[in-house]
Motif scaffolding. Sequence first.
Motif, short mmCIF file in Angstrom:
data_model
loop_
_atom_site.label_atom_id
_atom_site.label_comp_id
_atom_site.label_asym_id
_atom_site.label_seq_id
_atom_site.Cartn_x
_atom_site.Cartn_y
_atom_site.Cartn_z
N ARG A 153 35.15 -5.94 48.99
CA ARG A 153 36.09 -5.38 48.03
C ARG A 153 35.88 -5.97 46.63
N MET A 154 35.28 -7.15 46.59
CA MET A 154 34.91 -7.72 45.28
C MET A 154 33.63 -7.08 44.74
N LEU A 155 32.96 -6.30 45.59
CA LEU A 155 31.66 -5.70 45.26
C LEU A 155 30.62 -6.77 44.90
N ARG A 156 30.59 -7.81 45.73
CA ARG A 156 29.61 -8.86 45.48
C ARG A 156 28.23 -8.49 46.02
N ARG A 157 28.18 -7.51 46.91
CA ARG A 157 26.91 -6.98 47.43
C ARG A 157 26.15 -7.94 48.34
N TYR A 158 26.85 -8.93 48.93
CA TYR A 158 26.23 -9.74 50.00
C TYR A 158 27.31 -10.05 51.02
N THR A 159 26.86 -10.56 52.16
CA THR A 159 27.82 -10.97 53.20
C THR A 159 27.77 -12.49 53.31
N VAL A 160 28.74 -13.04 54.04
CA VAL A 160 28.73 -14.49 54.25
C VAL A 160 27.42 -14.88 54.93
N GLU A 161 26.99 -14.06 55.89
CA GLU A 161 25.76 -14.38 56.63
C GLU A 161 24.55 -14.39 55.70
N SER A 162 24.44 -13.38 54.83
CA SER A 162 23.24 -13.34 53.97
C SER A 162 23.31 -14.45 52.92
N LEU A 163 24.52 -14.81 52.51
CA LEU A 163 24.65 -15.93 51.56
C LEU A 163 24.18 -17.23 52.23
N ASN A 196 24.67 -6.24 34.84
CA ASN A 196 24.58 -4.92 35.48
C ASN A 196 25.41 -4.81 36.73
N HIS A 197 26.09 -5.89 37.13
CA HIS A 197 26.97 -5.81 38.30
C HIS A 197 28.33 -5.29 37.86
N ARG A 198 29.16 -5.03 38.84
CA ARG A 198 30.52 -4.56 38.55
C ARG A 198 31.46 -5.23 39.55
N CYS A 199 31.40 -6.54 39.65
CA CYS A 199 32.31 -7.23 40.56
C CYS A 199 33.72 -6.80 40.15
N THR A 200 34.54 -6.42 41.13
CA THR A 200 35.75 -5.65 40.79
C THR A 200 36.82 -6.46 40.06
N TYR A 201 36.70 -7.79 40.08
CA TYR A 201 37.69 -8.65 39.39
C TYR A 201 37.26 -8.96 37.95
N CYS A 202 36.01 -8.63 37.59
CA CYS A 202 35.38 -9.29 36.43
C CYS A 202 35.35 -8.43 35.17
N VAL A 240 40.44 -17.53 44.75
CA VAL A 240 41.40 -17.32 45.85
C VAL A 240 42.40 -16.25 45.45
N ALA A 241 43.02 -15.66 46.48
CA ALA A 241 44.09 -14.68 46.28
C ALA A 241 43.64 -13.43 45.56
N PHE A 242 42.40 -13.03 45.80
CA PHE A 242 41.97 -11.70 45.35
C PHE A 242 42.93 -10.70 46.01
N PRO A 243 43.35 -9.63 45.29
CA PRO A 243 44.34 -8.71 45.87
C PRO A 243 43.92 -8.24 47.26
N GLY A 244 44.85 -8.38 48.20
CA GLY A 244 44.59 -7.93 49.56
C GLY A 244 44.04 -9.03 50.46
N ARG A 289 43.35 -1.52 40.10
CA ARG A 289 43.80 -0.25 40.70
C ARG A 289 44.11 -0.40 42.19
N LEU A 290 44.00 -1.59 42.72
CA LEU A 290 44.36 -1.82 44.13
C LEU A 290 45.88 -1.67 44.28
N PRO A 291 46.35 -1.29 45.49
CA PRO A 291 47.80 -1.06 45.66
C PRO A 291 48.62 -2.28 45.27
N GLU A 292 49.74 -2.02 44.64
CA GLU A 292 50.56 -3.10 44.10
C GLU A 292 50.96 -4.12 45.16
#
Length: 467
Positions: free
Chosen positions: A294-304, A181-187, A326-330, A366-369
């Motif tokens: 931007r990955m839409l992981r829905r947590y932060t480093v702190e909460s992880l 049910n997630h939509r991580c933007t790379y997946c 690594v090297a997720f766009p942007g 769909r992220l900028p080229e």
Amino acid sequence: MSTQRPPARAYVETYGCQMNISDGELMEGILERGGYTIVDSPDAADVVLVNTCAIREHAETRVLGRVSQLNGLKRDRPDMVIGVTGCMAQRMGETLLDQAPYVDLVMGPDGYRTLPDVLANLDDKRAGRTTTTIEDVVERPRKRGPQLAVLQLDVDENYQGLEQRRADGPSAWVPIQRGCNHRCTYCIVPYVRGPEKNRATDEIVAEVRGLAEQGVTEITLLGQTVNSWSYDDVTFPRLLQRVGRVDGIRRVRYTSPHPNDVTDELVEVMATEPTVCAHLHLPAQAGNNRTLKRMLRRYTVESLLEKIDLLRAAIPDIALSTDIIVAFPGETHEEFEDTLDLMRVARFHEAYTYKYSLRDGTPATRLPEEDFVDPDEAQARLEELIRVSRGIQAEINESEVGRVEDVLIEDEGRDPGQIRGRTERNKVVVFDGDPSRIGAYTRVRLERTTGSTFAGSEVGRPVTVSA
Ligand code: 5AD
Ligand code: SF4
């Protein structure tokens, strides 16, 4: 629907994750009940199914190569059926039939229940026999008999009531959930496996009981976000507890969890149920908040890190592993360095590391080229991440030399006279022993480490001196 058929042999070759391996076993189970004999080589098979993965481009390229190689077998046996199943079949659909015109069938992950019927249908069509139409099967004409496509995703298909064909052994993987049910933007997974579908509690527990009766002692519960599983009013921690309490079960694991569903209740069950292993594969994906967002992981480093603290406070000895992209766009170089920092702070026992791979149809495309990271830079980041994570793994493992651990003997070792087992914390250890003891538990002292695995020796077993 059709006439009596001669007995046929089927071969299933699986690529990809544990869920896919489990699906391969499911297909074998379905085919066997459909009258097929399962064989372990394509050479003798009438039906060859390549069960594929779509998670990264590399996985797909490999499969296309393999399918074309299998086509070589058709030279001597033109009647052989080649099918492509799984995530790549779902993703590419009929374009796969164009790209590989010798493929006779593409079938996505929700079609397996119909496999015997669809294969019988294909057989009838090839022989020019009258056939009934099967719902959701798309037929494309071709000179040498039609090509069929079964690509419907089904929100209700969780393969309830169907049994897998499992190899004998002490460990079994039990799927409890399909889809995500997630939509991580790379997946690509949500697009090829559809939304989350959970299996019923009683069915899962009954399956585990049956496995335990056959001698299985280690269970791994499987799902795309396995700890978000729930059924009626049963939560995942309660299921874990019930599975862990089945007579004969000595080890329970689960994979892969989503960090957001690591709850106090789950940590408590892990800490208090003796059969639940002190090991968790917890995918972090990145160590920078902008990237995680931007990955839409829905947590932060702190909460992880809070979740990791929670786990380590309750289970001090827990071995945590992770996945990192690594090297997720942007991703800037500084943001990549934040991921290295996360590795140093979280100190995962193991990391599975990936370069971002563009998957058509996912939001990240769909992220900028200009955001797409240069391939050489991506490779350099991957190598740096591997260097850091292997260094941490080696430090942790060196500090564990000398420990005595319970080990489940899983297989023969590489050298004759050696066997290979796994500790509760998922560490691989090789030691002298006889393969007849596969499936047994023993105590092993960890004596040396290569950095990632251990060499050890059994303790408390009488030494046999040959005359
Ligand atoms: N590119 C690279 N790695 C990916 N993963 C999933 N999708 C991609 C992608 N497009 C990784 C994630 C996941 C693991 C199974 O594969 O880290 O946890
Ligand atoms: Fe993919 Fe995210 Fe779902 Fe995992 S949680 S399967 S990474 S969409």
